[in-house]
Design an enzyme around this catalytic site. Structure first.
Site, PDB file in Angstrom:
ATOM      1  N   ASN A  54       0.877  -1.112  -0.017  1.00 39.70           N
ATOM      2  CA  ASN A  54       0.186  -0.037   0.063  1.00 39.70           C
ATOM      3  C   ASN A  54       0.882   1.244   0.005  1.00 39.70           C
ATOM      4  O   ASN A  54       1.651   1.432   0.868  1.00 39.70           O
ATOM      5  CB  ASN A  54      -0.934   0.053   1.199  1.00 39.70           C
ATOM      6  CG  ASN A  54      -1.895   1.157   1.454  1.00 39.70           C
ATOM      7  OD1 ASN A  54      -1.320   2.314   1.037  1.00 39.70           O
ATOM      8  ND2 ASN A  54      -3.196   1.115   1.695  1.00 39.70           N
ATOM      9  N   HIS A  63       0.931   6.351   1.639  1.00 39.51           N
ATOM     10  CA  HIS A  63       1.742   7.438   2.594  1.00 39.51           C
ATOM     11  C   HIS A  63       2.959   7.934   1.743  1.00 39.51           C
ATOM     12  O   HIS A  63       3.404   8.698   2.228  1.00 39.51           O
ATOM     13  CB  HIS A  63       2.321   6.815   3.798  1.00 39.51           C
ATOM     14  CG  HIS A  63       0.769   6.491   4.811  1.00 39.51           C
ATOM     15  ND1 HIS A  63       0.073   7.408   4.940  1.00 39.51           N
ATOM     16  CD2 HIS A  63       0.481   5.373   5.108  1.00 39.51           C
ATOM     17  CE1 HIS A  63      -0.864   6.849   5.608  1.00 39.51           C
ATOM     18  NE2 HIS A  63      -1.114   5.946   5.624  1.00 39.51           N
ATOM     19  N   HIS A  92      -5.651   3.709  -1.767  1.00 37.27           N
ATOM     20  CA  HIS A  92      -6.944   3.885  -1.430  1.00 37.27           C
ATOM     21  C   HIS A  92      -7.484   5.474  -1.780  1.00 37.27           C
ATOM     22  O   HIS A  92      -6.731   6.503  -1.250  1.00 37.27           O
ATOM     23  CB  HIS A  92      -7.003   4.003   0.075  1.00 37.27           C
ATOM     24  CG  HIS A  92      -8.247   4.140   0.803  1.00 37.27           C
ATOM     25  ND1 HIS A  92      -8.515   3.755   2.132  1.00 37.27           N
ATOM     26  CD2 HIS A  92      -9.603   4.455   0.426  1.00 37.27           C
ATOM     27  CE1 HIS A  92      -9.731   4.377   2.683  1.00 37.27           C
ATOM     28  NE2 HIS A  92     -10.473   4.538   1.356  1.00 37.27           N
ATOM     29  N   ARG A 126      -9.522   8.072  -1.269  1.00 34.74           N
ATOM     30  CA  ARG A 126     -10.357   8.426  -0.190  1.00 34.74           C
ATOM     31  C   ARG A 126     -11.592   9.545  -0.669  1.00 34.74           C
ATOM     32  O   ARG A 126     -10.924  10.359  -1.476  1.00 34.74           O
ATOM     33  CB  ARG A 126      -9.983   8.910   0.942  1.00 34.74           C
ATOM     34  CG  ARG A 126      -9.020   7.826   1.741  1.00 34.74           C
ATOM     35  CD  ARG A 126      -8.570   8.323   3.134  1.00 34.74           C
ATOM     36  NE  ARG A 126      -9.734   8.270   4.191  1.00 34.74           N
ATOM     37  CZ  ARG A 126      -9.859   7.385   5.329  1.00 34.74           C
ATOM     38  NH1 ARG A 126      -8.954   6.429   5.294  1.00 34.74           N
ATOM     39  NH2 ARG A 126     -10.805   7.430   5.946  1.00 34.74           N
ATOM     40  N   ARG A 153      -7.435  12.692   0.804  1.00 35.45           N
ATOM     41  CA  ARG A 153      -6.332  13.307   1.579  1.00 35.45           C
ATOM     42  C   ARG A 153      -4.842  12.721   1.372  1.00 35.45           C
ATOM     43  O   ARG A 153      -4.035  13.108   1.525  1.00 35.45           O
ATOM     44  CB  ARG A 153      -6.516  12.764   3.075  1.00 35.45           C
ATOM     45  CG  ARG A 153      -6.460  11.599   3.374  1.00 35.45           C
ATOM     46  CD  ARG A 153      -6.670  11.140   4.782  1.00 35.45           C
ATOM     47  NE  ARG A 153      -7.877  11.275   5.459  1.00 35.45           N
ATOM     48  CZ  ARG A 153      -8.116  10.627   6.544  1.00 35.45           C
ATOM     49  NH1 ARG A 153      -7.393   9.976   7.210  1.00 35.45           N
ATOM     50  NH2 ARG A 153      -9.580  10.611   6.797  1.00 35.45           N
ATOM     51  N   GLU A 194      -8.591   0.416  -3.352  1.00 44.20           N
ATOM     52  CA  GLU A 194      -9.487   0.537  -2.172  1.00 44.20           C
ATOM     53  C   GLU A 194     -10.351   1.638  -2.170  1.00 44.20           C
ATOM     54  O   GLU A 194     -10.150   2.702  -2.656  1.00 44.20           O
ATOM     55  CB  GLU A 194      -8.682   0.621  -0.908  1.00 44.20           C
ATOM     56  CG  GLU A 194      -8.047  -0.364  -0.421  1.00 44.20           C
ATOM     57  CD  GLU A 194      -7.348  -0.055   1.082  1.00 44.20           C
ATOM     58  OE1 GLU A 194      -7.456   1.002   1.753  1.00 44.20           O
ATOM     59  OE2 GLU A 194      -6.530  -0.868   1.259  1.00 44.20           O
ATOM     60  N   THR A 209      -8.397   3.325   8.314  1.00 41.66           N
ATOM     61  CA  THR A 209      -9.376   2.683   8.348  1.00 41.66           C
ATOM     62  C   THR A 209      -9.653   1.934   9.686  1.00 41.66           C
ATOM     63  O   THR A 209      -8.622   0.933   9.828  1.00 41.66           O
ATOM     64  CB  THR A 209      -9.366   1.783   7.161  1.00 41.66           C
ATOM     65  OG1 THR A 209      -8.860   2.247   5.866  1.00 41.66           O
ATOM     66  CG2 THR A 209     -10.713   1.158   6.607  1.00 41.66           C
ATOM     67  N   GLU A 212     -10.959  -9.359   3.051  1.00 40.93           N
ATOM     68  CA  GLU A 212      -9.679  -9.069   3.951  1.00 40.93           C
ATOM     69  C   GLU A 212      -9.896  -9.031   5.268  1.00 40.93           C
ATOM     70  O   GLU A 212     -10.687  -7.944   5.689  1.00 40.93           O
ATOM     71  CB  GLU A 212      -9.068  -7.909   3.321  1.00 40.93           C
ATOM     72  CG  GLU A 212      -7.886  -7.463   3.930  1.00 40.93           C
ATOM     73  CD  GLU A 212      -6.984  -6.317   3.180  1.00 40.93           C
ATOM     74  OE1 GLU A 212      -7.107  -6.463   1.767  1.00 40.93           O
ATOM     75  OE2 GLU A 212      -6.457  -5.604   3.673  1.00 40.93           O
ATOM     76  N   HIS A 241      -3.718  -4.495   7.863  1.00 42.24           N
ATOM     77  CA  HIS A 241      -3.791  -3.411   8.818  1.00 42.24           C
ATOM     78  C   HIS A 241      -2.766  -3.658   9.866  1.00 42.24           C
ATOM     79  O   HIS A 241      -2.847  -4.464  10.741  1.00 42.24           O
ATOM     80  CB  HIS A 241      -5.400  -2.912   9.249  1.00 42.24           C
ATOM     81  CG  HIS A 241      -5.647  -1.535   9.540  1.00 42.24           C
ATOM     82  ND1 HIS A 241      -4.945  -1.051  10.519  1.00 42.24           N
ATOM     83  CD2 HIS A 241      -5.897  -0.783   8.659  1.00 42.24           C
ATOM     84  CE1 HIS A 241      -5.140   0.216  10.561  1.00 42.24           C
ATOM     85  NE2 HIS A 241      -5.629   0.510   9.344  1.00 42.24           N
TER      86      HIS A 241
HETATM   87  N1  PXP Z   1      -5.782  -3.286   4.146  1.00 39.12           N
HETATM   88  C1  PXP Z   1      -6.663  -2.241   4.379  1.00 39.12           C
HETATM   89  C2  PXP Z   1      -8.007  -2.688   3.486  1.00 39.12           C
HETATM   90  C3  PXP Z   1      -6.618  -0.918   4.341  1.00 39.12           C
HETATM   91  O1  PXP Z   1      -7.502  -0.005   4.716  1.00 39.12           O
HETATM   92  C4  PXP Z   1      -5.261  -0.549   5.000  1.00 39.12           C
HETATM   93  C5  PXP Z   1      -4.970   0.865   5.412  1.00 39.12           C
HETATM   94  O2  PXP Z   1      -5.302   1.701   4.411  1.00 39.12           O
HETATM   95  C6  PXP Z   1      -4.240  -1.533   4.889  1.00 39.12           C
HETATM   96  C7  PXP Z   1      -4.580  -2.855   4.371  1.00 39.12           C
HETATM   97  C8  PXP Z   1      -2.847  -1.204   5.220  1.00 39.12           C
HETATM   98  O3  PXP Z   1      -2.725  -1.003   6.444  1.00 39.12           O
HETATM   99  P1  PXP Z   1      -1.274  -0.285   7.099  1.00 39.12           P
HETATM  100  O4  PXP Z   1      -1.133   1.019   6.484  1.00 39.12           O
HETATM  101  O5  PXP Z   1      -1.675  -0.118   8.167  1.00 39.12           O
HETATM  102  O6  PXP Z   1      -0.201  -1.371   6.848  1.00 39.12           O
END
Ligand code: PXP
Length: 238
Positions: A7, A10, A43, A45, A49, A70, A101, A151, A192
């Site tokens: 992901n 960031h 994602h 959003r 953001r 996402e 999330t 997930e 997550h």
């Molecule tokens: N999976 C989903 C569905 C998420 O919403 C997120 C966070 O955006 C992640 C995985 C990744 O989480 P993290 O950034 O805490 O590794």
């Protein structure tokens, strides 16, 4: 071998801090694939953001990137998904004020809406996943709604592991959930809050086929580099 989804939200957070073009999420997506990621998650959003529409446009144009988009289950987002046709879509709940999330979808409250949403994506051959809390009743509902995958939200167990607390109860819940989902023929993913340690522990659950990890990978890359960090995760997931 468990698949690794990286992901890169960031990378966009960092870029947006200066309102300029660097660091580029598109470049990060390409590099993640080069370094061995099986897919790249962004994602989009509602408040934009981090990831912006232009990022989705640029990343989805590159067919070498296995894109996992996402999104929240809104009319606007289904329109965007059908326009850009990512390979995968993961439906997540969204609250304006949350930092990230915070939990899984409320499937019982949104059953019909989600059924409709998932059908539109499945019809276009987009793999669909629902981000849910590890709960048997929600897994049954996910099957009923017609998703290809679930997930499992791993926020709770990740926090316990990071604090050095006893995580046995959460592990058992995730383990049972993964086994139950597999019996229903759902693909099982997890995500997550994961770091190296959480990934190692959860990789013992054979039914989990994909991990989606973001914040830790981007943060750790500051110290160890993106390539090394992805390689280390790939080694853990072997
Ligand atoms: N999976 C989903 C569905 C998420 O919403 C997120 C966070 O955006 C992640 C995985 C990744 O989480 P993290 O950034 O805490 O590794």
């Amino acid at each position: 071998m468990i698949r690794l989804g990286v992901n890169i939200d960031h990378v966009a957070t960092l870029r947006n801090a200066r309102g300029e073009r660097h660091p580029s999420p598109t470049f990060a997506a390409k590099q993640a694939m080069r370094f061995g990621a099986n897919s790249v998650t962004i994602h989009l959003r509602e408040d934009r953001r981090h990831i912006k529409d232009r990022d989705l446009f640029l990343i989805s144009k590159n067919k070498k990137i296995n894109l996992n988009l996402e999104i929240a289950a809104t009319d606007d987002m289904v329109r965007i998904a059908l326009k850009f046709k990512p390979k995968y879509v993961c439906v997540v709940p969204e609250k304006r004020k949350e930092i990230t999330t915070e939990g899984g979808l409320n499937l019982s409250k949104n059953k019909n809406k989600l059924k409709n949403f998932i059908k539109k994506l499945n019809n276009r051959k987009i793999r669909t996943s629902l981000f849910i809390n590890p709960k048997l009743s929600d897994i049954k509902l996910a099957k009923l709604i017609g998703a290809n995958c679930i997930e499992l939200h791993t926020g709770k167990i990740s926090n316990k592991i990071k604090k050095g607390a006893n995580y046995k109860k959460e592990y058992k819940i995730i383990n049972n959930s993964a086994k139950f989902a597999k019996k229903l023929n759902l693909d099982v993913h997890a995500g997550h809050g994961m770091d190296y340690k959480t990934a190692k522990i959860l990789s013992n659950i054979n039914e989990i086929e994909e991990f989606n990890i973001g914040h830790f990978i981007i943060g750790e890359s500051i110290f160890n580099g993106f390539k090394k960090t992805i390689h280390k995760f790939k080694k853990i997931l072997k």
